[in-house]
Write a protein that holds these residues in place. Structure first.
Motif, PDB file in Angstrom:
ATOM      1  N   TYR A   1      45.322  33.485  48.985  1.00 13.43           N
ATOM      2  CA  TYR A   1      45.196  32.971  47.616  1.00 13.43           C
ATOM      3  C   TYR A   1      43.743  33.003  47.145  1.00 13.43           C
ATOM      4  N   ALA A   2      42.823  32.623  48.016  1.00 16.13           N
ATOM      5  CA  ALA A   2      41.403  32.596  47.649  1.00 16.13           C
ATOM      6  C   ALA A   2      40.890  33.998  47.334  1.00 16.13           C
ATOM      7  N   LEU A   3      41.310  34.983  48.104  1.00 17.32           N
ATOM      8  CA  LEU A   3      40.840  36.355  47.869  1.00 17.32           C
ATOM      9  C   LEU A   3      41.406  36.929  46.573  1.00 17.32           C
ATOM     10  N   VAL A   4      42.674  36.641  46.280  1.00 17.36           N
ATOM     11  CA  VAL A   4      43.249  37.111  45.009  1.00 17.36           C
ATOM     12  C   VAL A   4      42.562  36.401  43.848  1.00 17.36           C
ATOM     13  N   ALA A   5      42.329  35.102  43.994  1.00 16.85           N
ATOM     14  CA  ALA A   5      41.616  34.359  42.946  1.00 16.85           C
ATOM     15  C   ALA A   5      40.198  34.901  42.785  1.00 16.85           C
ATOM     16  N   SER A   6      39.583  35.285  43.889  1.00 17.70           N
ATOM     17  CA  SER A   6      38.240  35.859  43.846  1.00 17.70           C
ATOM     18  C   SER A   6      38.221  37.149  43.033  1.00 17.70           C
ATOM     19  N   LEU A   7      39.263  37.952  43.168  1.00 18.21           N
ATOM     20  CA  LEU A   7      39.358  39.169  42.355  1.00 18.21           C
ATOM     21  C   LEU A   7      39.364  38.819  40.868  1.00 18.21           C
ATOM     22  N   GLY A   8      40.133  37.793  40.512  1.00 15.96           N
ATOM     23  CA  GLY A   8      40.176  37.364  39.121  1.00 15.96           C
ATOM     24  C   GLY A   8      38.834  36.828  38.650  1.00 15.96           C
ATOM     25  N   LEU A   9      38.167  36.052  39.493  1.00 10.94           N
ATOM     26  CA  LEU A   9      36.869  35.486  39.132  1.00 10.94           C
ATOM     27  C   LEU A   9      35.806  36.573  38.985  1.00 10.94           C
ATOM     28  N   VAL A  10      35.781  37.496  39.919  1.00 10.31           N
ATOM     29  CA  VAL A  10      34.818  38.602  39.837  1.00 10.31           C
ATOM     30  C   VAL A  10      35.092  39.424  38.581  1.00 10.31           C
ATOM     31  N   GLY A  11      36.351  39.657  38.292  1.00 10.54           N
ATOM     32  CA  GLY A  11      36.703  40.392  37.082  1.00 10.54           C
ATOM     33  C   GLY A  11      36.258  39.653  35.831  1.00 10.54           C
TER      34      GLY A  11
END
Length: 179
Positions: A132-142
């Motif tokens: 979950y953290a890594l997928v959320a990180s993708l959204g945050l970086v985007g």
């Protein structure tokens, strides 16, 4: 000014001094390494029975570390091929900055695995939280990447959605691959 705010201000100034191409390099590698870490975490989740947190953390660090070394080597070799000389000190510093900033994607998964090692969590729980953290990180970086882009708002949202959907698709493919 406090130490923390002074440090934050120095980082902001350094970031503002980067060229658009340098910022793009950092973003691109961070996204790439996040997907690599996500693939490792999902593969580990598929084999969690009997897996201890330390072993999972070691696997993650080795894989991401190898990916970062490959990124650095690819940057170095392509620079030499294109420019016919070794990178200058500033160019080398940029290459190292790209690699080191991309390595930050494993911090939360390692924290979660550390919590599992202390007995506060199960290894499976730590790996699920890491997913979950890594997928959320993708959204945050985007989000950080597109927030100041000079494109219409609907295109910004479309890019963010595409990045998160791709992350979810990777999760789905890994789950299918590992049953």
């Amino acid at each position: 000014m406090s130490r923390r705010s002074d440090s934050r201000e120095r980082r902001r100034r350094r970031r503002d001094q980067l060229t658009p191409d340098q910022r793009a390099d950092r973003l691109k590698e961070r996204v790439y390494v996040t997907f690599a870490a996500l693939a490792v975490v999902l593969a580990l989740r598929g084999h969690v029975e009997g897996l201890v947190p330390g072993r999972a953390a070691t696997t993650l660090v080795i894989t991401v570390g190898g990916t970062l070394l490959a990124v650095f080597l690819a940057d170095l070799v392509s620079h030499v091929v294109v420019h016919n000389h070794l990178p200058t000190r500033a160019e080398s510093r940029h290459m190292v900055g790209v690699v080191s900033s991309a390595g930050g994607v494993v911090v939360l998964p390692l924290v979660f695995l550390g919590a599992a090692a202390s007995g506060a969590w199960t290894t499976a729980g730590a790996l699920t939280a890491s997913t979950y953290a890594l997928v959320a990180s993708l959204g945050l970086v985007g989000y950080v990447a597109v927030r100041r882009a000079a494109i219409p708002t609907w295109q910004k949202w479309l890019l963010l959605l595409a990045e998160v959907v791709l992350g979810v698709v990777v999760v789905g493919l890994e789950v299918l691959a590992h049953g």
